[in-house]
Design an enzyme around this catalytic site. Structure first.
Site, PDB file in Angstrom:
ATOM      1  N   ARG A  23      -1.994  -0.868  -8.373  1.00 35.50           N
ATOM      2  CA  ARG A  23      -3.331  -0.474  -7.936  1.00 35.50           C
ATOM      3  C   ARG A  23      -3.429   1.044  -7.990  1.00 35.50           C
ATOM      4  NH1 ARG A  23      -3.811  -1.595  -2.088  1.00 35.50           N
ATOM      5  NH2 ARG A  23      -4.380  -3.738  -2.647  1.00 35.50           N
ATOM      6  N   ASP A  33       0.824  -1.203   0.000  1.00 35.36           N
ATOM      7  CA  ASP A  33       0.000   0.000   0.000  1.00 35.36           C
ATOM      8  C   ASP A  33       0.859   1.254   0.000  1.00 35.36           C
ATOM      9  OD1 ASP A  33      -2.537  -1.111  -0.048  1.00 35.36           O
ATOM     10  OD2 ASP A  33      -2.619  -1.335   2.125  1.00 35.36           O
TER      11      ASP A  33
END
Length: 304
Positions: free
Chosen positions: A180, A132
């Site tokens: 992402r 992330d």
């Protein structure tokens, strides 16, 4: 101003304690978080897999402030990945992890080493990891870490945030990787990040084009109906087959849209958090877009 207030609230230990203990807080958490432990996460991941949905599972723990805690988070991911493999979910479930959870603020080298351990555990389980993104000051660290991890674990993914002015260039540099693409949810100054919803949306589309034009695997992380439609159109423009990119949506948000996309042949991956420290996660989701408080409220009362 509402976004800034929500982000400030996300860092309040007092508010976290109040909301976490309140009955309404638990009600919200049950809708958007799989549960407290690994068994809860694996159970929900299996339910989603039965519905044709993939998952990326993240552990929501307390802020990591010691080396011992960082190792404990690494071990938690090891248990999670073993349970994913034992449940036969490796084809549909991956994991997401933040470097801060692995001790970034204690020792950056430690966080890198533990991230490598998580990637190795994922490879043993037959799946992979997405790292992330966090505050803009850590962007270079995250990207550099992922590039090094990809040397031994090429499928390691990275999250990029479209509201950062630098992200379009990062997308071009990383267009061969699993990326992402999300809007972003951390407070950043105008010098670093686009400030209006329109600017962020335009950046998202530019970044999406850069990823779809490359040889990598874009993961389109948005609930915005307009951006989803644009992504479908741009994927056709770039001749991307259904298995050459995916959509990612949050657990508990727009499940009908998740089902529609899957029924249309798209890979849909549900971002599935678990753990007891869910307050900050939900607060950041509220801050991700103007009107998000109302958006989350609607999600609590309907399933569209």
């Amino acid at each position: 101003m509402l976004r800034s207030a929500i982000l400030a609230a996300s860092r309040s230990a007092r508010l976290e304690s109040l909301v976490s203990k309140a009955p309404f807080g638990r009600d919200v958490a049950r809708r958007f978080v799989a549960g407290d432990g690994v068994a809860d996460a694996v159970r929900v991941a299996a339910e989603l897999a039965a519905d044709g949905l993939s998952t990326t599972v993240e552990y929501l723990g307390a802020p990591t402030t010691t080396e011992a805690h960082a190792h404990a988070v690494r071990d938690e991911y090891g248990r999670l990945l073993r349970r994913i493999a034992e449940a036969g979910l490796a084809d549909s479930a991956e994991v997401s992890v933040k470097l801060s959870a692995l001790g970034r603020d204690v020792d950056e080298r430690l966080a890198r080493e533990l991230a490598r351990d998580v990637c190795a555990a994922a490879a043993d389980a037959g799946t992979t990891v997405t790292v992330d993104m966090e505050e803009s000051a850590t962007t270079d660290l995250v990207i550099d870490t992922v590039e090094k991890l990809r040397g031994d674990h090429p499928s390691t993914g990275v999250a990029l945030q479209a509201y950062l002015r630098r992200t379009e260039a990062d997308c071009r540099e990383l267009a061969g990787a699993r990326v992402r693409l999300c809007k972003g949810a951390y407070p950043e100054p105008e010098s670093v990040a686009w400030q209006t919803a329109l600017e962020v949306d335009k950046s998202f589309v530019r970044c999406l084009n850069a990823l779809l034009a490359g040889p990598g695997y874009p993961m389109v992380a948005t609930h915005d109906a307009r951006l989803i439609a644009i992504a479908e159109d741009r994927a056709r423009w770039f001749d991307r087959a259904a298995g050459e990119f995916e959509f990612q949506l949050l657990y508990g948000v727009r499940p009908a849209e998740q089902a529609r996309l899957a029924a249309d042949g798209h890979t849909v991956r549900v971002y599935l958090p678990y753990g007891t420290h869910w307050y900050g996660y939900l607060a950041r989701r509220l801050a991700e877009r103007p009107g998000s408080a109302a958006f989350l409220g609607r999600a609590l009362t309907n399933r569209r």
